[in-house]
Write a protein that holds these residues in place. Sequence first.
Motif, PDB file in Angstrom:
ATOM      1  N   SER A   1      78.578  26.497  15.686  1.00  0.00           N
ATOM      2  CA  SER A   1      78.032  26.760  14.281  1.00  0.00           C
ATOM      3  C   SER A   1      78.016  25.340  13.555  1.00  0.00           C
ATOM      4  O   SER A   1      78.899  24.664  13.443  1.00  0.00           O
ATOM      5  CB  SER A   1      79.201  27.734  13.583  1.00  0.00           C
TER       6      SER A   1
ATOM      7  N   ARG B   1      75.043  20.758  16.611  1.00  0.00           N
ATOM      8  CA  ARG B   1      75.075  21.715  15.705  1.00  0.00           C
ATOM      9  C   ARG B   1      76.447  22.070  14.946  1.00  0.00           C
ATOM     10  O   ARG B   1      77.423  22.989  15.279  1.00  0.00           O
ATOM     11  CB  ARG B   1      74.752  23.126  16.346  1.00  0.00           C
TER      12      ARG B   1
ATOM     13  N   ARG C   1      77.504  39.682  11.333  1.00  0.00           N
ATOM     14  CA  ARG C   1      76.346  39.540  12.415  1.00  0.00           C
ATOM     15  C   ARG C   1      74.979  40.354  11.791  1.00  0.00           C
ATOM     16  O   ARG C   1      73.823  39.855  12.300  1.00  0.00           O
ATOM     17  CB  ARG C   1      76.751  40.470  13.505  1.00  0.00           C
TER      18      ARG C   1
ATOM     19  N   TYR D   1      73.145  37.690   9.631  1.00  0.00           N
ATOM     20  CA  TYR D   1      72.578  36.855  10.588  1.00  0.00           C
ATOM     21  C   TYR D   1      71.138  37.495  11.248  1.00  0.00           C
ATOM     22  O   TYR D   1      70.102  36.822  11.184  1.00  0.00           O
ATOM     23  CB  TYR D   1      73.139  36.477  11.959  1.00  0.00           C
ATOM     24  N   GLN D   2      71.185  38.485  11.563  1.00  0.00           N
ATOM     25  CA  GLN D   2      69.998  39.375  12.225  1.00  0.00           C
ATOM     26  C   GLN D   2      69.037  39.578  11.014  1.00  0.00           C
ATOM     27  O   GLN D   2      67.743  39.538  11.404  1.00  0.00           O
ATOM     28  CB  GLN D   2      70.428  40.803  12.617  1.00  0.00           C
TER      29      GLN D   2
ATOM     30  N   LYS E   1      67.269  36.258  10.740  1.00  0.00           N
ATOM     31  CA  LYS E   1      66.819  35.440  12.031  1.00  0.00           C
ATOM     32  C   LYS E   1      65.330  35.529  12.406  1.00  0.00           C
ATOM     33  O   LYS E   1      64.960  34.566  12.976  1.00  0.00           O
ATOM     34  CB  LYS E   1      67.380  36.459  13.099  1.00  0.00           C
TER      35      LYS E   1
ATOM     36  N   CYS F   1      64.101  32.291   9.868  1.00  0.00           N
ATOM     37  CA  CYS F   1      64.545  30.965  10.107  1.00  0.00           C
ATOM     38  C   CYS F   1      66.236  31.336  10.663  1.00  0.00           C
ATOM     39  O   CYS F   1      66.542  32.465  10.360  1.00  0.00           O
ATOM     40  CB  CYS F   1      64.339  30.051   9.108  1.00  0.00           C
ATOM     41  N   ARG F   2      66.797  30.291  11.111  1.00  0.00           N
ATOM     42  CA  ARG F   2      67.794  30.402  11.515  1.00  0.00           C
ATOM     43  C   ARG F   2      69.092  29.669  10.858  1.00  0.00           C
ATOM     44  O   ARG F   2      68.851  28.423  10.353  1.00  0.00           O
ATOM     45  CB  ARG F   2      68.136  29.473  13.053  1.00  0.00           C
TER      46      ARG F   2
ATOM     47  N   ASP G   1      73.142  29.900   9.978  1.00  0.00           N
ATOM     48  CA  ASP G   1      74.647  30.295  10.324  1.00  0.00           C
ATOM     49  C   ASP G   1      75.366  30.855   9.101  1.00  0.00           C
ATOM     50  O   ASP G   1      75.017  30.638   8.055  1.00  0.00           O
ATOM     51  CB  ASP G   1      75.566  29.000  10.860  1.00  0.00           C
TER      52      ASP G   1
ATOM     53  N   GLY H   1      71.831  26.308   7.003  1.00  0.00           N
ATOM     54  CA  GLY H   1      70.635  25.768   7.917  1.00  0.00           C
ATOM     55  C   GLY H   1      70.738  24.496   8.126  1.00  0.00           C
ATOM     56  O   GLY H   1      71.443  23.559   7.456  1.00  0.00           O
TER      57      GLY H   1
ATOM     58  N   HIS I   1      63.481  25.806   5.143  1.00  0.00           N
ATOM     59  CA  HIS I   1      63.870  27.049   5.477  1.00  0.00           C
ATOM     60  C   HIS I   1      64.598  27.439   4.226  1.00  0.00           C
ATOM     61  O   HIS I   1      64.624  28.583   3.736  1.00  0.00           O
ATOM     62  CB  HIS I   1      64.669  26.995   6.605  1.00  0.00           C
TER      63      HIS I   1
END
Length: 529
Positions: free
Chosen positions: A45, A412, A446, A449-450, A453, A456-457, A459, A472, A477
């Motif tokens: 992370s 990361r 979670r 995050y979804q 997602k 963009c990504r 944590d 990020g 983003h």
Amino acid sequence: MDVGISGFEGLLPSLQDRVHRAAFLALDLEFTGLRSTFPQSNEPSLFDSPAERYLTARQNVQRFTVTQFGLAIFSNENSNKYVVHLYNFFVLPSMLGVPDVEFTLSASSIQFLSHYGFDFNKFLKDGIPYMNEAQEKILSQHLVEGSWKITSAMDRDVLKKAIDEVTSWIAGAKEDETMTLQDLSDCQMLVVQLILRQALQNIWTQPLGDKKVMVKKVSPQDRQRLENSPHDCFQKERILLSARGFTNLFQTLVKAKKPLVGHNMLMDLMHLHDKFYKPLPESYEEFKRNIHDLFPILIDTKTVTKSIWKKCPFPRVSSLLEVYTIFCSSQNPKDPTCPVIALASDCSRYAEKSSPHEAGYDAFLCGSVLLMSAHFLLCRSTECSDAVEADPSFPQYLTVLAEYLNQVNFIRGSASSINFSGEDGRCKHPPLLVVNVRDCPGLNERQIYQEFKALCRFDVRRLSKNQFILLGNKFKHVRLVLRRYKDHPRLQVSIYRHWKHSPHISCLLQVSSIVALWSLLAFVLGGAP
């Protein structure tokens, strides 16, 4: 060259000589797994500090083991020519007099190794034993006390058969008569002799080679004389030397103090410490100090090439083989100062075809990428290759690589690299975002995050009951999410302000407000009369 237990001992002296004469060493390790699925939250992370990541990785290293140790020995024999000797060592935890070692197999890792042609029979049947200092101490204590333990069921069967043969033979044998035990592995030859000498005081044993051990009936006087002989191959020091196995070569690498090269080598270094030196300490700083003492000069080609990628218009690639291919294609064939890398005659198969994810070949790629990237940086530092001194030396390459020495890539996280000779540098990330959840209680990390997602990504970490922090690694983003969620009915997204969103600051402000209110009330009530 593939090396197992059957050929290792005979090869060790020439290996040690080559290591001491090398310009530098490159390595790569293959494992039975990388990350355990327990606990579920051990994915890397951006929030992770190096110390936090180390503690998680430490659990994984203790769970898995090394299957193959790849070593590339780069010798600068003349001018700018480097001759490379490559080795694939199949290694297996020692079973000689130490508690049975347990390790885990990750299905995905086993499938990965199998796909690239890894020979599991060599790993399991011909693996070179190794042990760390803690295990060697246990073995040494057993030798002193005579409290020998057999952990392998197969060795127990072989030992029982050998004792039965010897006890049946010795009853009718005369003094100085001999018999031969056959079909013993190197480990079994050690164990059988130790147990027989301890159990029977009127025999003597001698290894004959070719999986054979000679047993001789002797008098008590001869037995005492043989035990005190300096030529006895079963003195404690010699047993320990044999039981250490591959650790003997590791200790040679440590003593040589040559620059050690790897690619994304943090896990390699952790396994080196745990398997061949000492069990990994709980302290991250102690781990760093130990590694720096063992290997004062570390060069991670991932760190070097990542920096070059940012400064130069090279294609963005991730795999080591792709990096090697790009450097090979970008080199000027007419430049006489370019390093010439030649494979030794016993490694010619790598010249004919690539063997990615074979430890020895990957070690060769690491060392080759190091030389080519160092030459590239040297040319840039002098602005043109014509100004580069003819046949630049390896110390010159180390000078141009100075800012990358001991900087191991950190994947990361909150740092871009781990500095094994000082403090870790911080990584510059975009600003944190805070998500306030409205009218939707019970959401977890979670689910948040979804939610993001698809866009963009990021944590995610929980800040409070209805607040989450997003982190990020791209500024665009952050701008995109702020724009898209500007008027979202349930999720309010804004830039994180420590004074405004920190639970500790909020708590402190609430307490201060209460204290101030009570003080004011006391003042008013106290002054009322």
